[in-house]
Design a protein around this motif. Structure first.
Motif, PDB file in Angstrom:
ATOM      1  N   SER A   1      70.724  66.788  45.348  1.00 39.23           N
ATOM      2  CA  SER A   1      71.596  67.556  46.235  1.00 39.23           C
ATOM      3  C   SER A   1      72.660  68.263  45.406  1.00 39.23           C
ATOM      4  O   SER A   1      73.521  67.620  44.810  1.00 39.23           O
TER       5      SER A   1
ATOM      6  N   GLU B   1      73.066  62.474  44.391  1.00 38.36           N
ATOM      7  CA  GLU B   1      74.207  63.140  45.018  1.00 38.36           C
ATOM      8  C   GLU B   1      75.038  63.763  43.899  1.00 38.36           C
ATOM      9  O   GLU B   1      75.908  63.126  43.313  1.00 38.36           O
TER      10      GLU B   1
ATOM     11  N   ALA C   1      78.062  68.696  51.752  1.00 41.94           N
ATOM     12  CA  ALA C   1      77.359  67.549  51.159  1.00 41.94           C
ATOM     13  C   ALA C   1      77.019  66.460  52.170  1.00 41.94           C
ATOM     14  O   ALA C   1      75.891  65.948  52.201  1.00 41.94           O
TER      15      ALA C   1
ATOM     16  N   CYS D   1      75.043  71.431  46.349  1.00 39.78           N
ATOM     17  CA  CYS D   1      75.421  72.409  47.357  1.00 39.78           C
ATOM     18  C   CYS D   1      76.943  72.546  47.359  1.00 39.78           C
ATOM     19  O   CYS D   1      77.628  71.805  46.660  1.00 39.78           O
TER      20      CYS D   1
ATOM     21  N   ASN E   1      76.928  66.616  43.916  1.00 43.29           N
ATOM     22  CA  ASN E   1      77.932  67.587  44.326  1.00 43.29           C
ATOM     23  C   ASN E   1      79.319  67.223  43.817  1.00 43.29           C
ATOM     24  O   ASN E   1      79.595  66.071  43.494  1.00 43.29           O
TER      25      ASN E   1
ATOM     26  N   THR F   1      81.133  60.198  48.134  1.00 34.78           N
ATOM     27  CA  THR F   1      79.860  59.807  47.527  1.00 34.78           C
ATOM     28  C   THR F   1      79.441  58.427  48.002  1.00 34.78           C
ATOM     29  O   THR F   1      78.268  58.185  48.331  1.00 34.78           O
TER      30      THR F   1
END
Length: 279
Positions: free
Chosen positions: A67, A92, A74, A69, A94, A101
């Motif tokens: 991911s 994750e 997120a 973005c 981002n 997170t």
């Protein structure tokens, strides 16, 4: 180990280039066309990513999902993934706070294994070699290291606690991006009094001063739409640590004045400073 199938959410300038690096050691790298712009499609095609029509298909086929973005999206994106009960490794990556997170990890686990990631550096094109910092379960971070082995995206594991990679990314971003904002303010003030060249000369006598790089102000303005939310995330992280977040929130507020020049590659220093001076 067999080569994994990888899904990228979403192929922005960083995401597409990182995905292209992953393709070196992956069976296939997928991206989802639904709701994406023509610019996303062009980037995906440039990096030879494989399109799929729906998110469900990407998740069903992917062993690893990355991911990357805009920070604000997120958690919504993670909720979409959780709704499909993804069971692979979810990176994750981002620029979000450690707390966000950890919320995403709680949302996706135990069905998925969440690896915290943070990219420091420019997209891996044209000789650039960013580092993808990782934290999380050893087996999962080892898989991500293998995925990027021998590519322009370097990896470094910080430990097993989800949140460490996000913290490092935001700690670095809070200085780097706020410093660029301060350059714009300093040069703008000097210009008002006709001493901008003298300011730059003073700064040039110091090693690696951002003040000696006024040409970067226009690039800062064009990236403000991304940097502002990132600094808000960093401010949240400071507040959570009991540290004052006001400086970063003020920098984010300054960046908001450049919202209308998103990704404008033709912007000049004069244009950027003129826009900054408008209430």
């Amino acid at each position: 180990m067999d080569q994994p199938t990888v899904g990228i959410l979403h192929p922005g300038s960083m995401g597409a280039a990182v995905a292209a690096c992953a393709a070196t050691n992956a069976a296939e790298v997928l991206w989802c066309e639904a709701g994406r712009s023509s610019a996303s499609a062009a980037r995906a095609a440039q990096f030879c990513l494989t399109p799929v029509a729906e998110l469900a298909e990407l998740l069903d086929r992917s062993d690893i999902v990355i991911s990357l973005c805009p920070p604000a999206a997120a958690e919504d994106l993670a909720h979409d993934v959780a709704g499909h009960r993804f069971t692979g490794v979810y990176v994750e990556a981002n620029a979000i706070s450690p707390e966000r997170t950890q919320r995403i990890a709680a949302l996706l686990e135990p069905e998925a294994t969440v690896v915290d990631g943070g990219v420091v550096g420019s997209p891996p094109v044209g000789g650039k070699t960013p580092t993808l910092y990782l934290s999380g379960a050893v087996a999962a971070t080892t898989r991500i290291e293998a995925l990027f082995a021998g590519t322009a995206t370097r990896t470094a594991v910080l430990g097993t606690k989800v949140g460490k990679a996000s913290a490092l990314k935001l700690a670095y971003a809070s200085f780097q991006k706020t410093s660029r904002v301060l350059v714009a303010l300093a040069i703008g003030m000097a210009r008002e009094h006709g001493v901008e060249q003298e300011l730059i000369e003073v700064a040039s006598k110091r090693t690696n001063s951002y003040l000696s790089e006024p040409q970067y102000v226009a690039k800062t303005a064009a990236r403000a739409w991304r940097w502002g939310p990132e600094l808000e995330e960093a401010a949240d992280a400071l507040a959570a640590a009991g540290l004052p977040p006001e400086t970063l929130r003020a920098a984010a507020s300054t960046l908001a004045r450049w919202h209308e020049v998103k990704d404008d590659g033709e912007l000049t220093l004069t244009d950027a400073l003129d826009r900054l001076a408008q209430p």
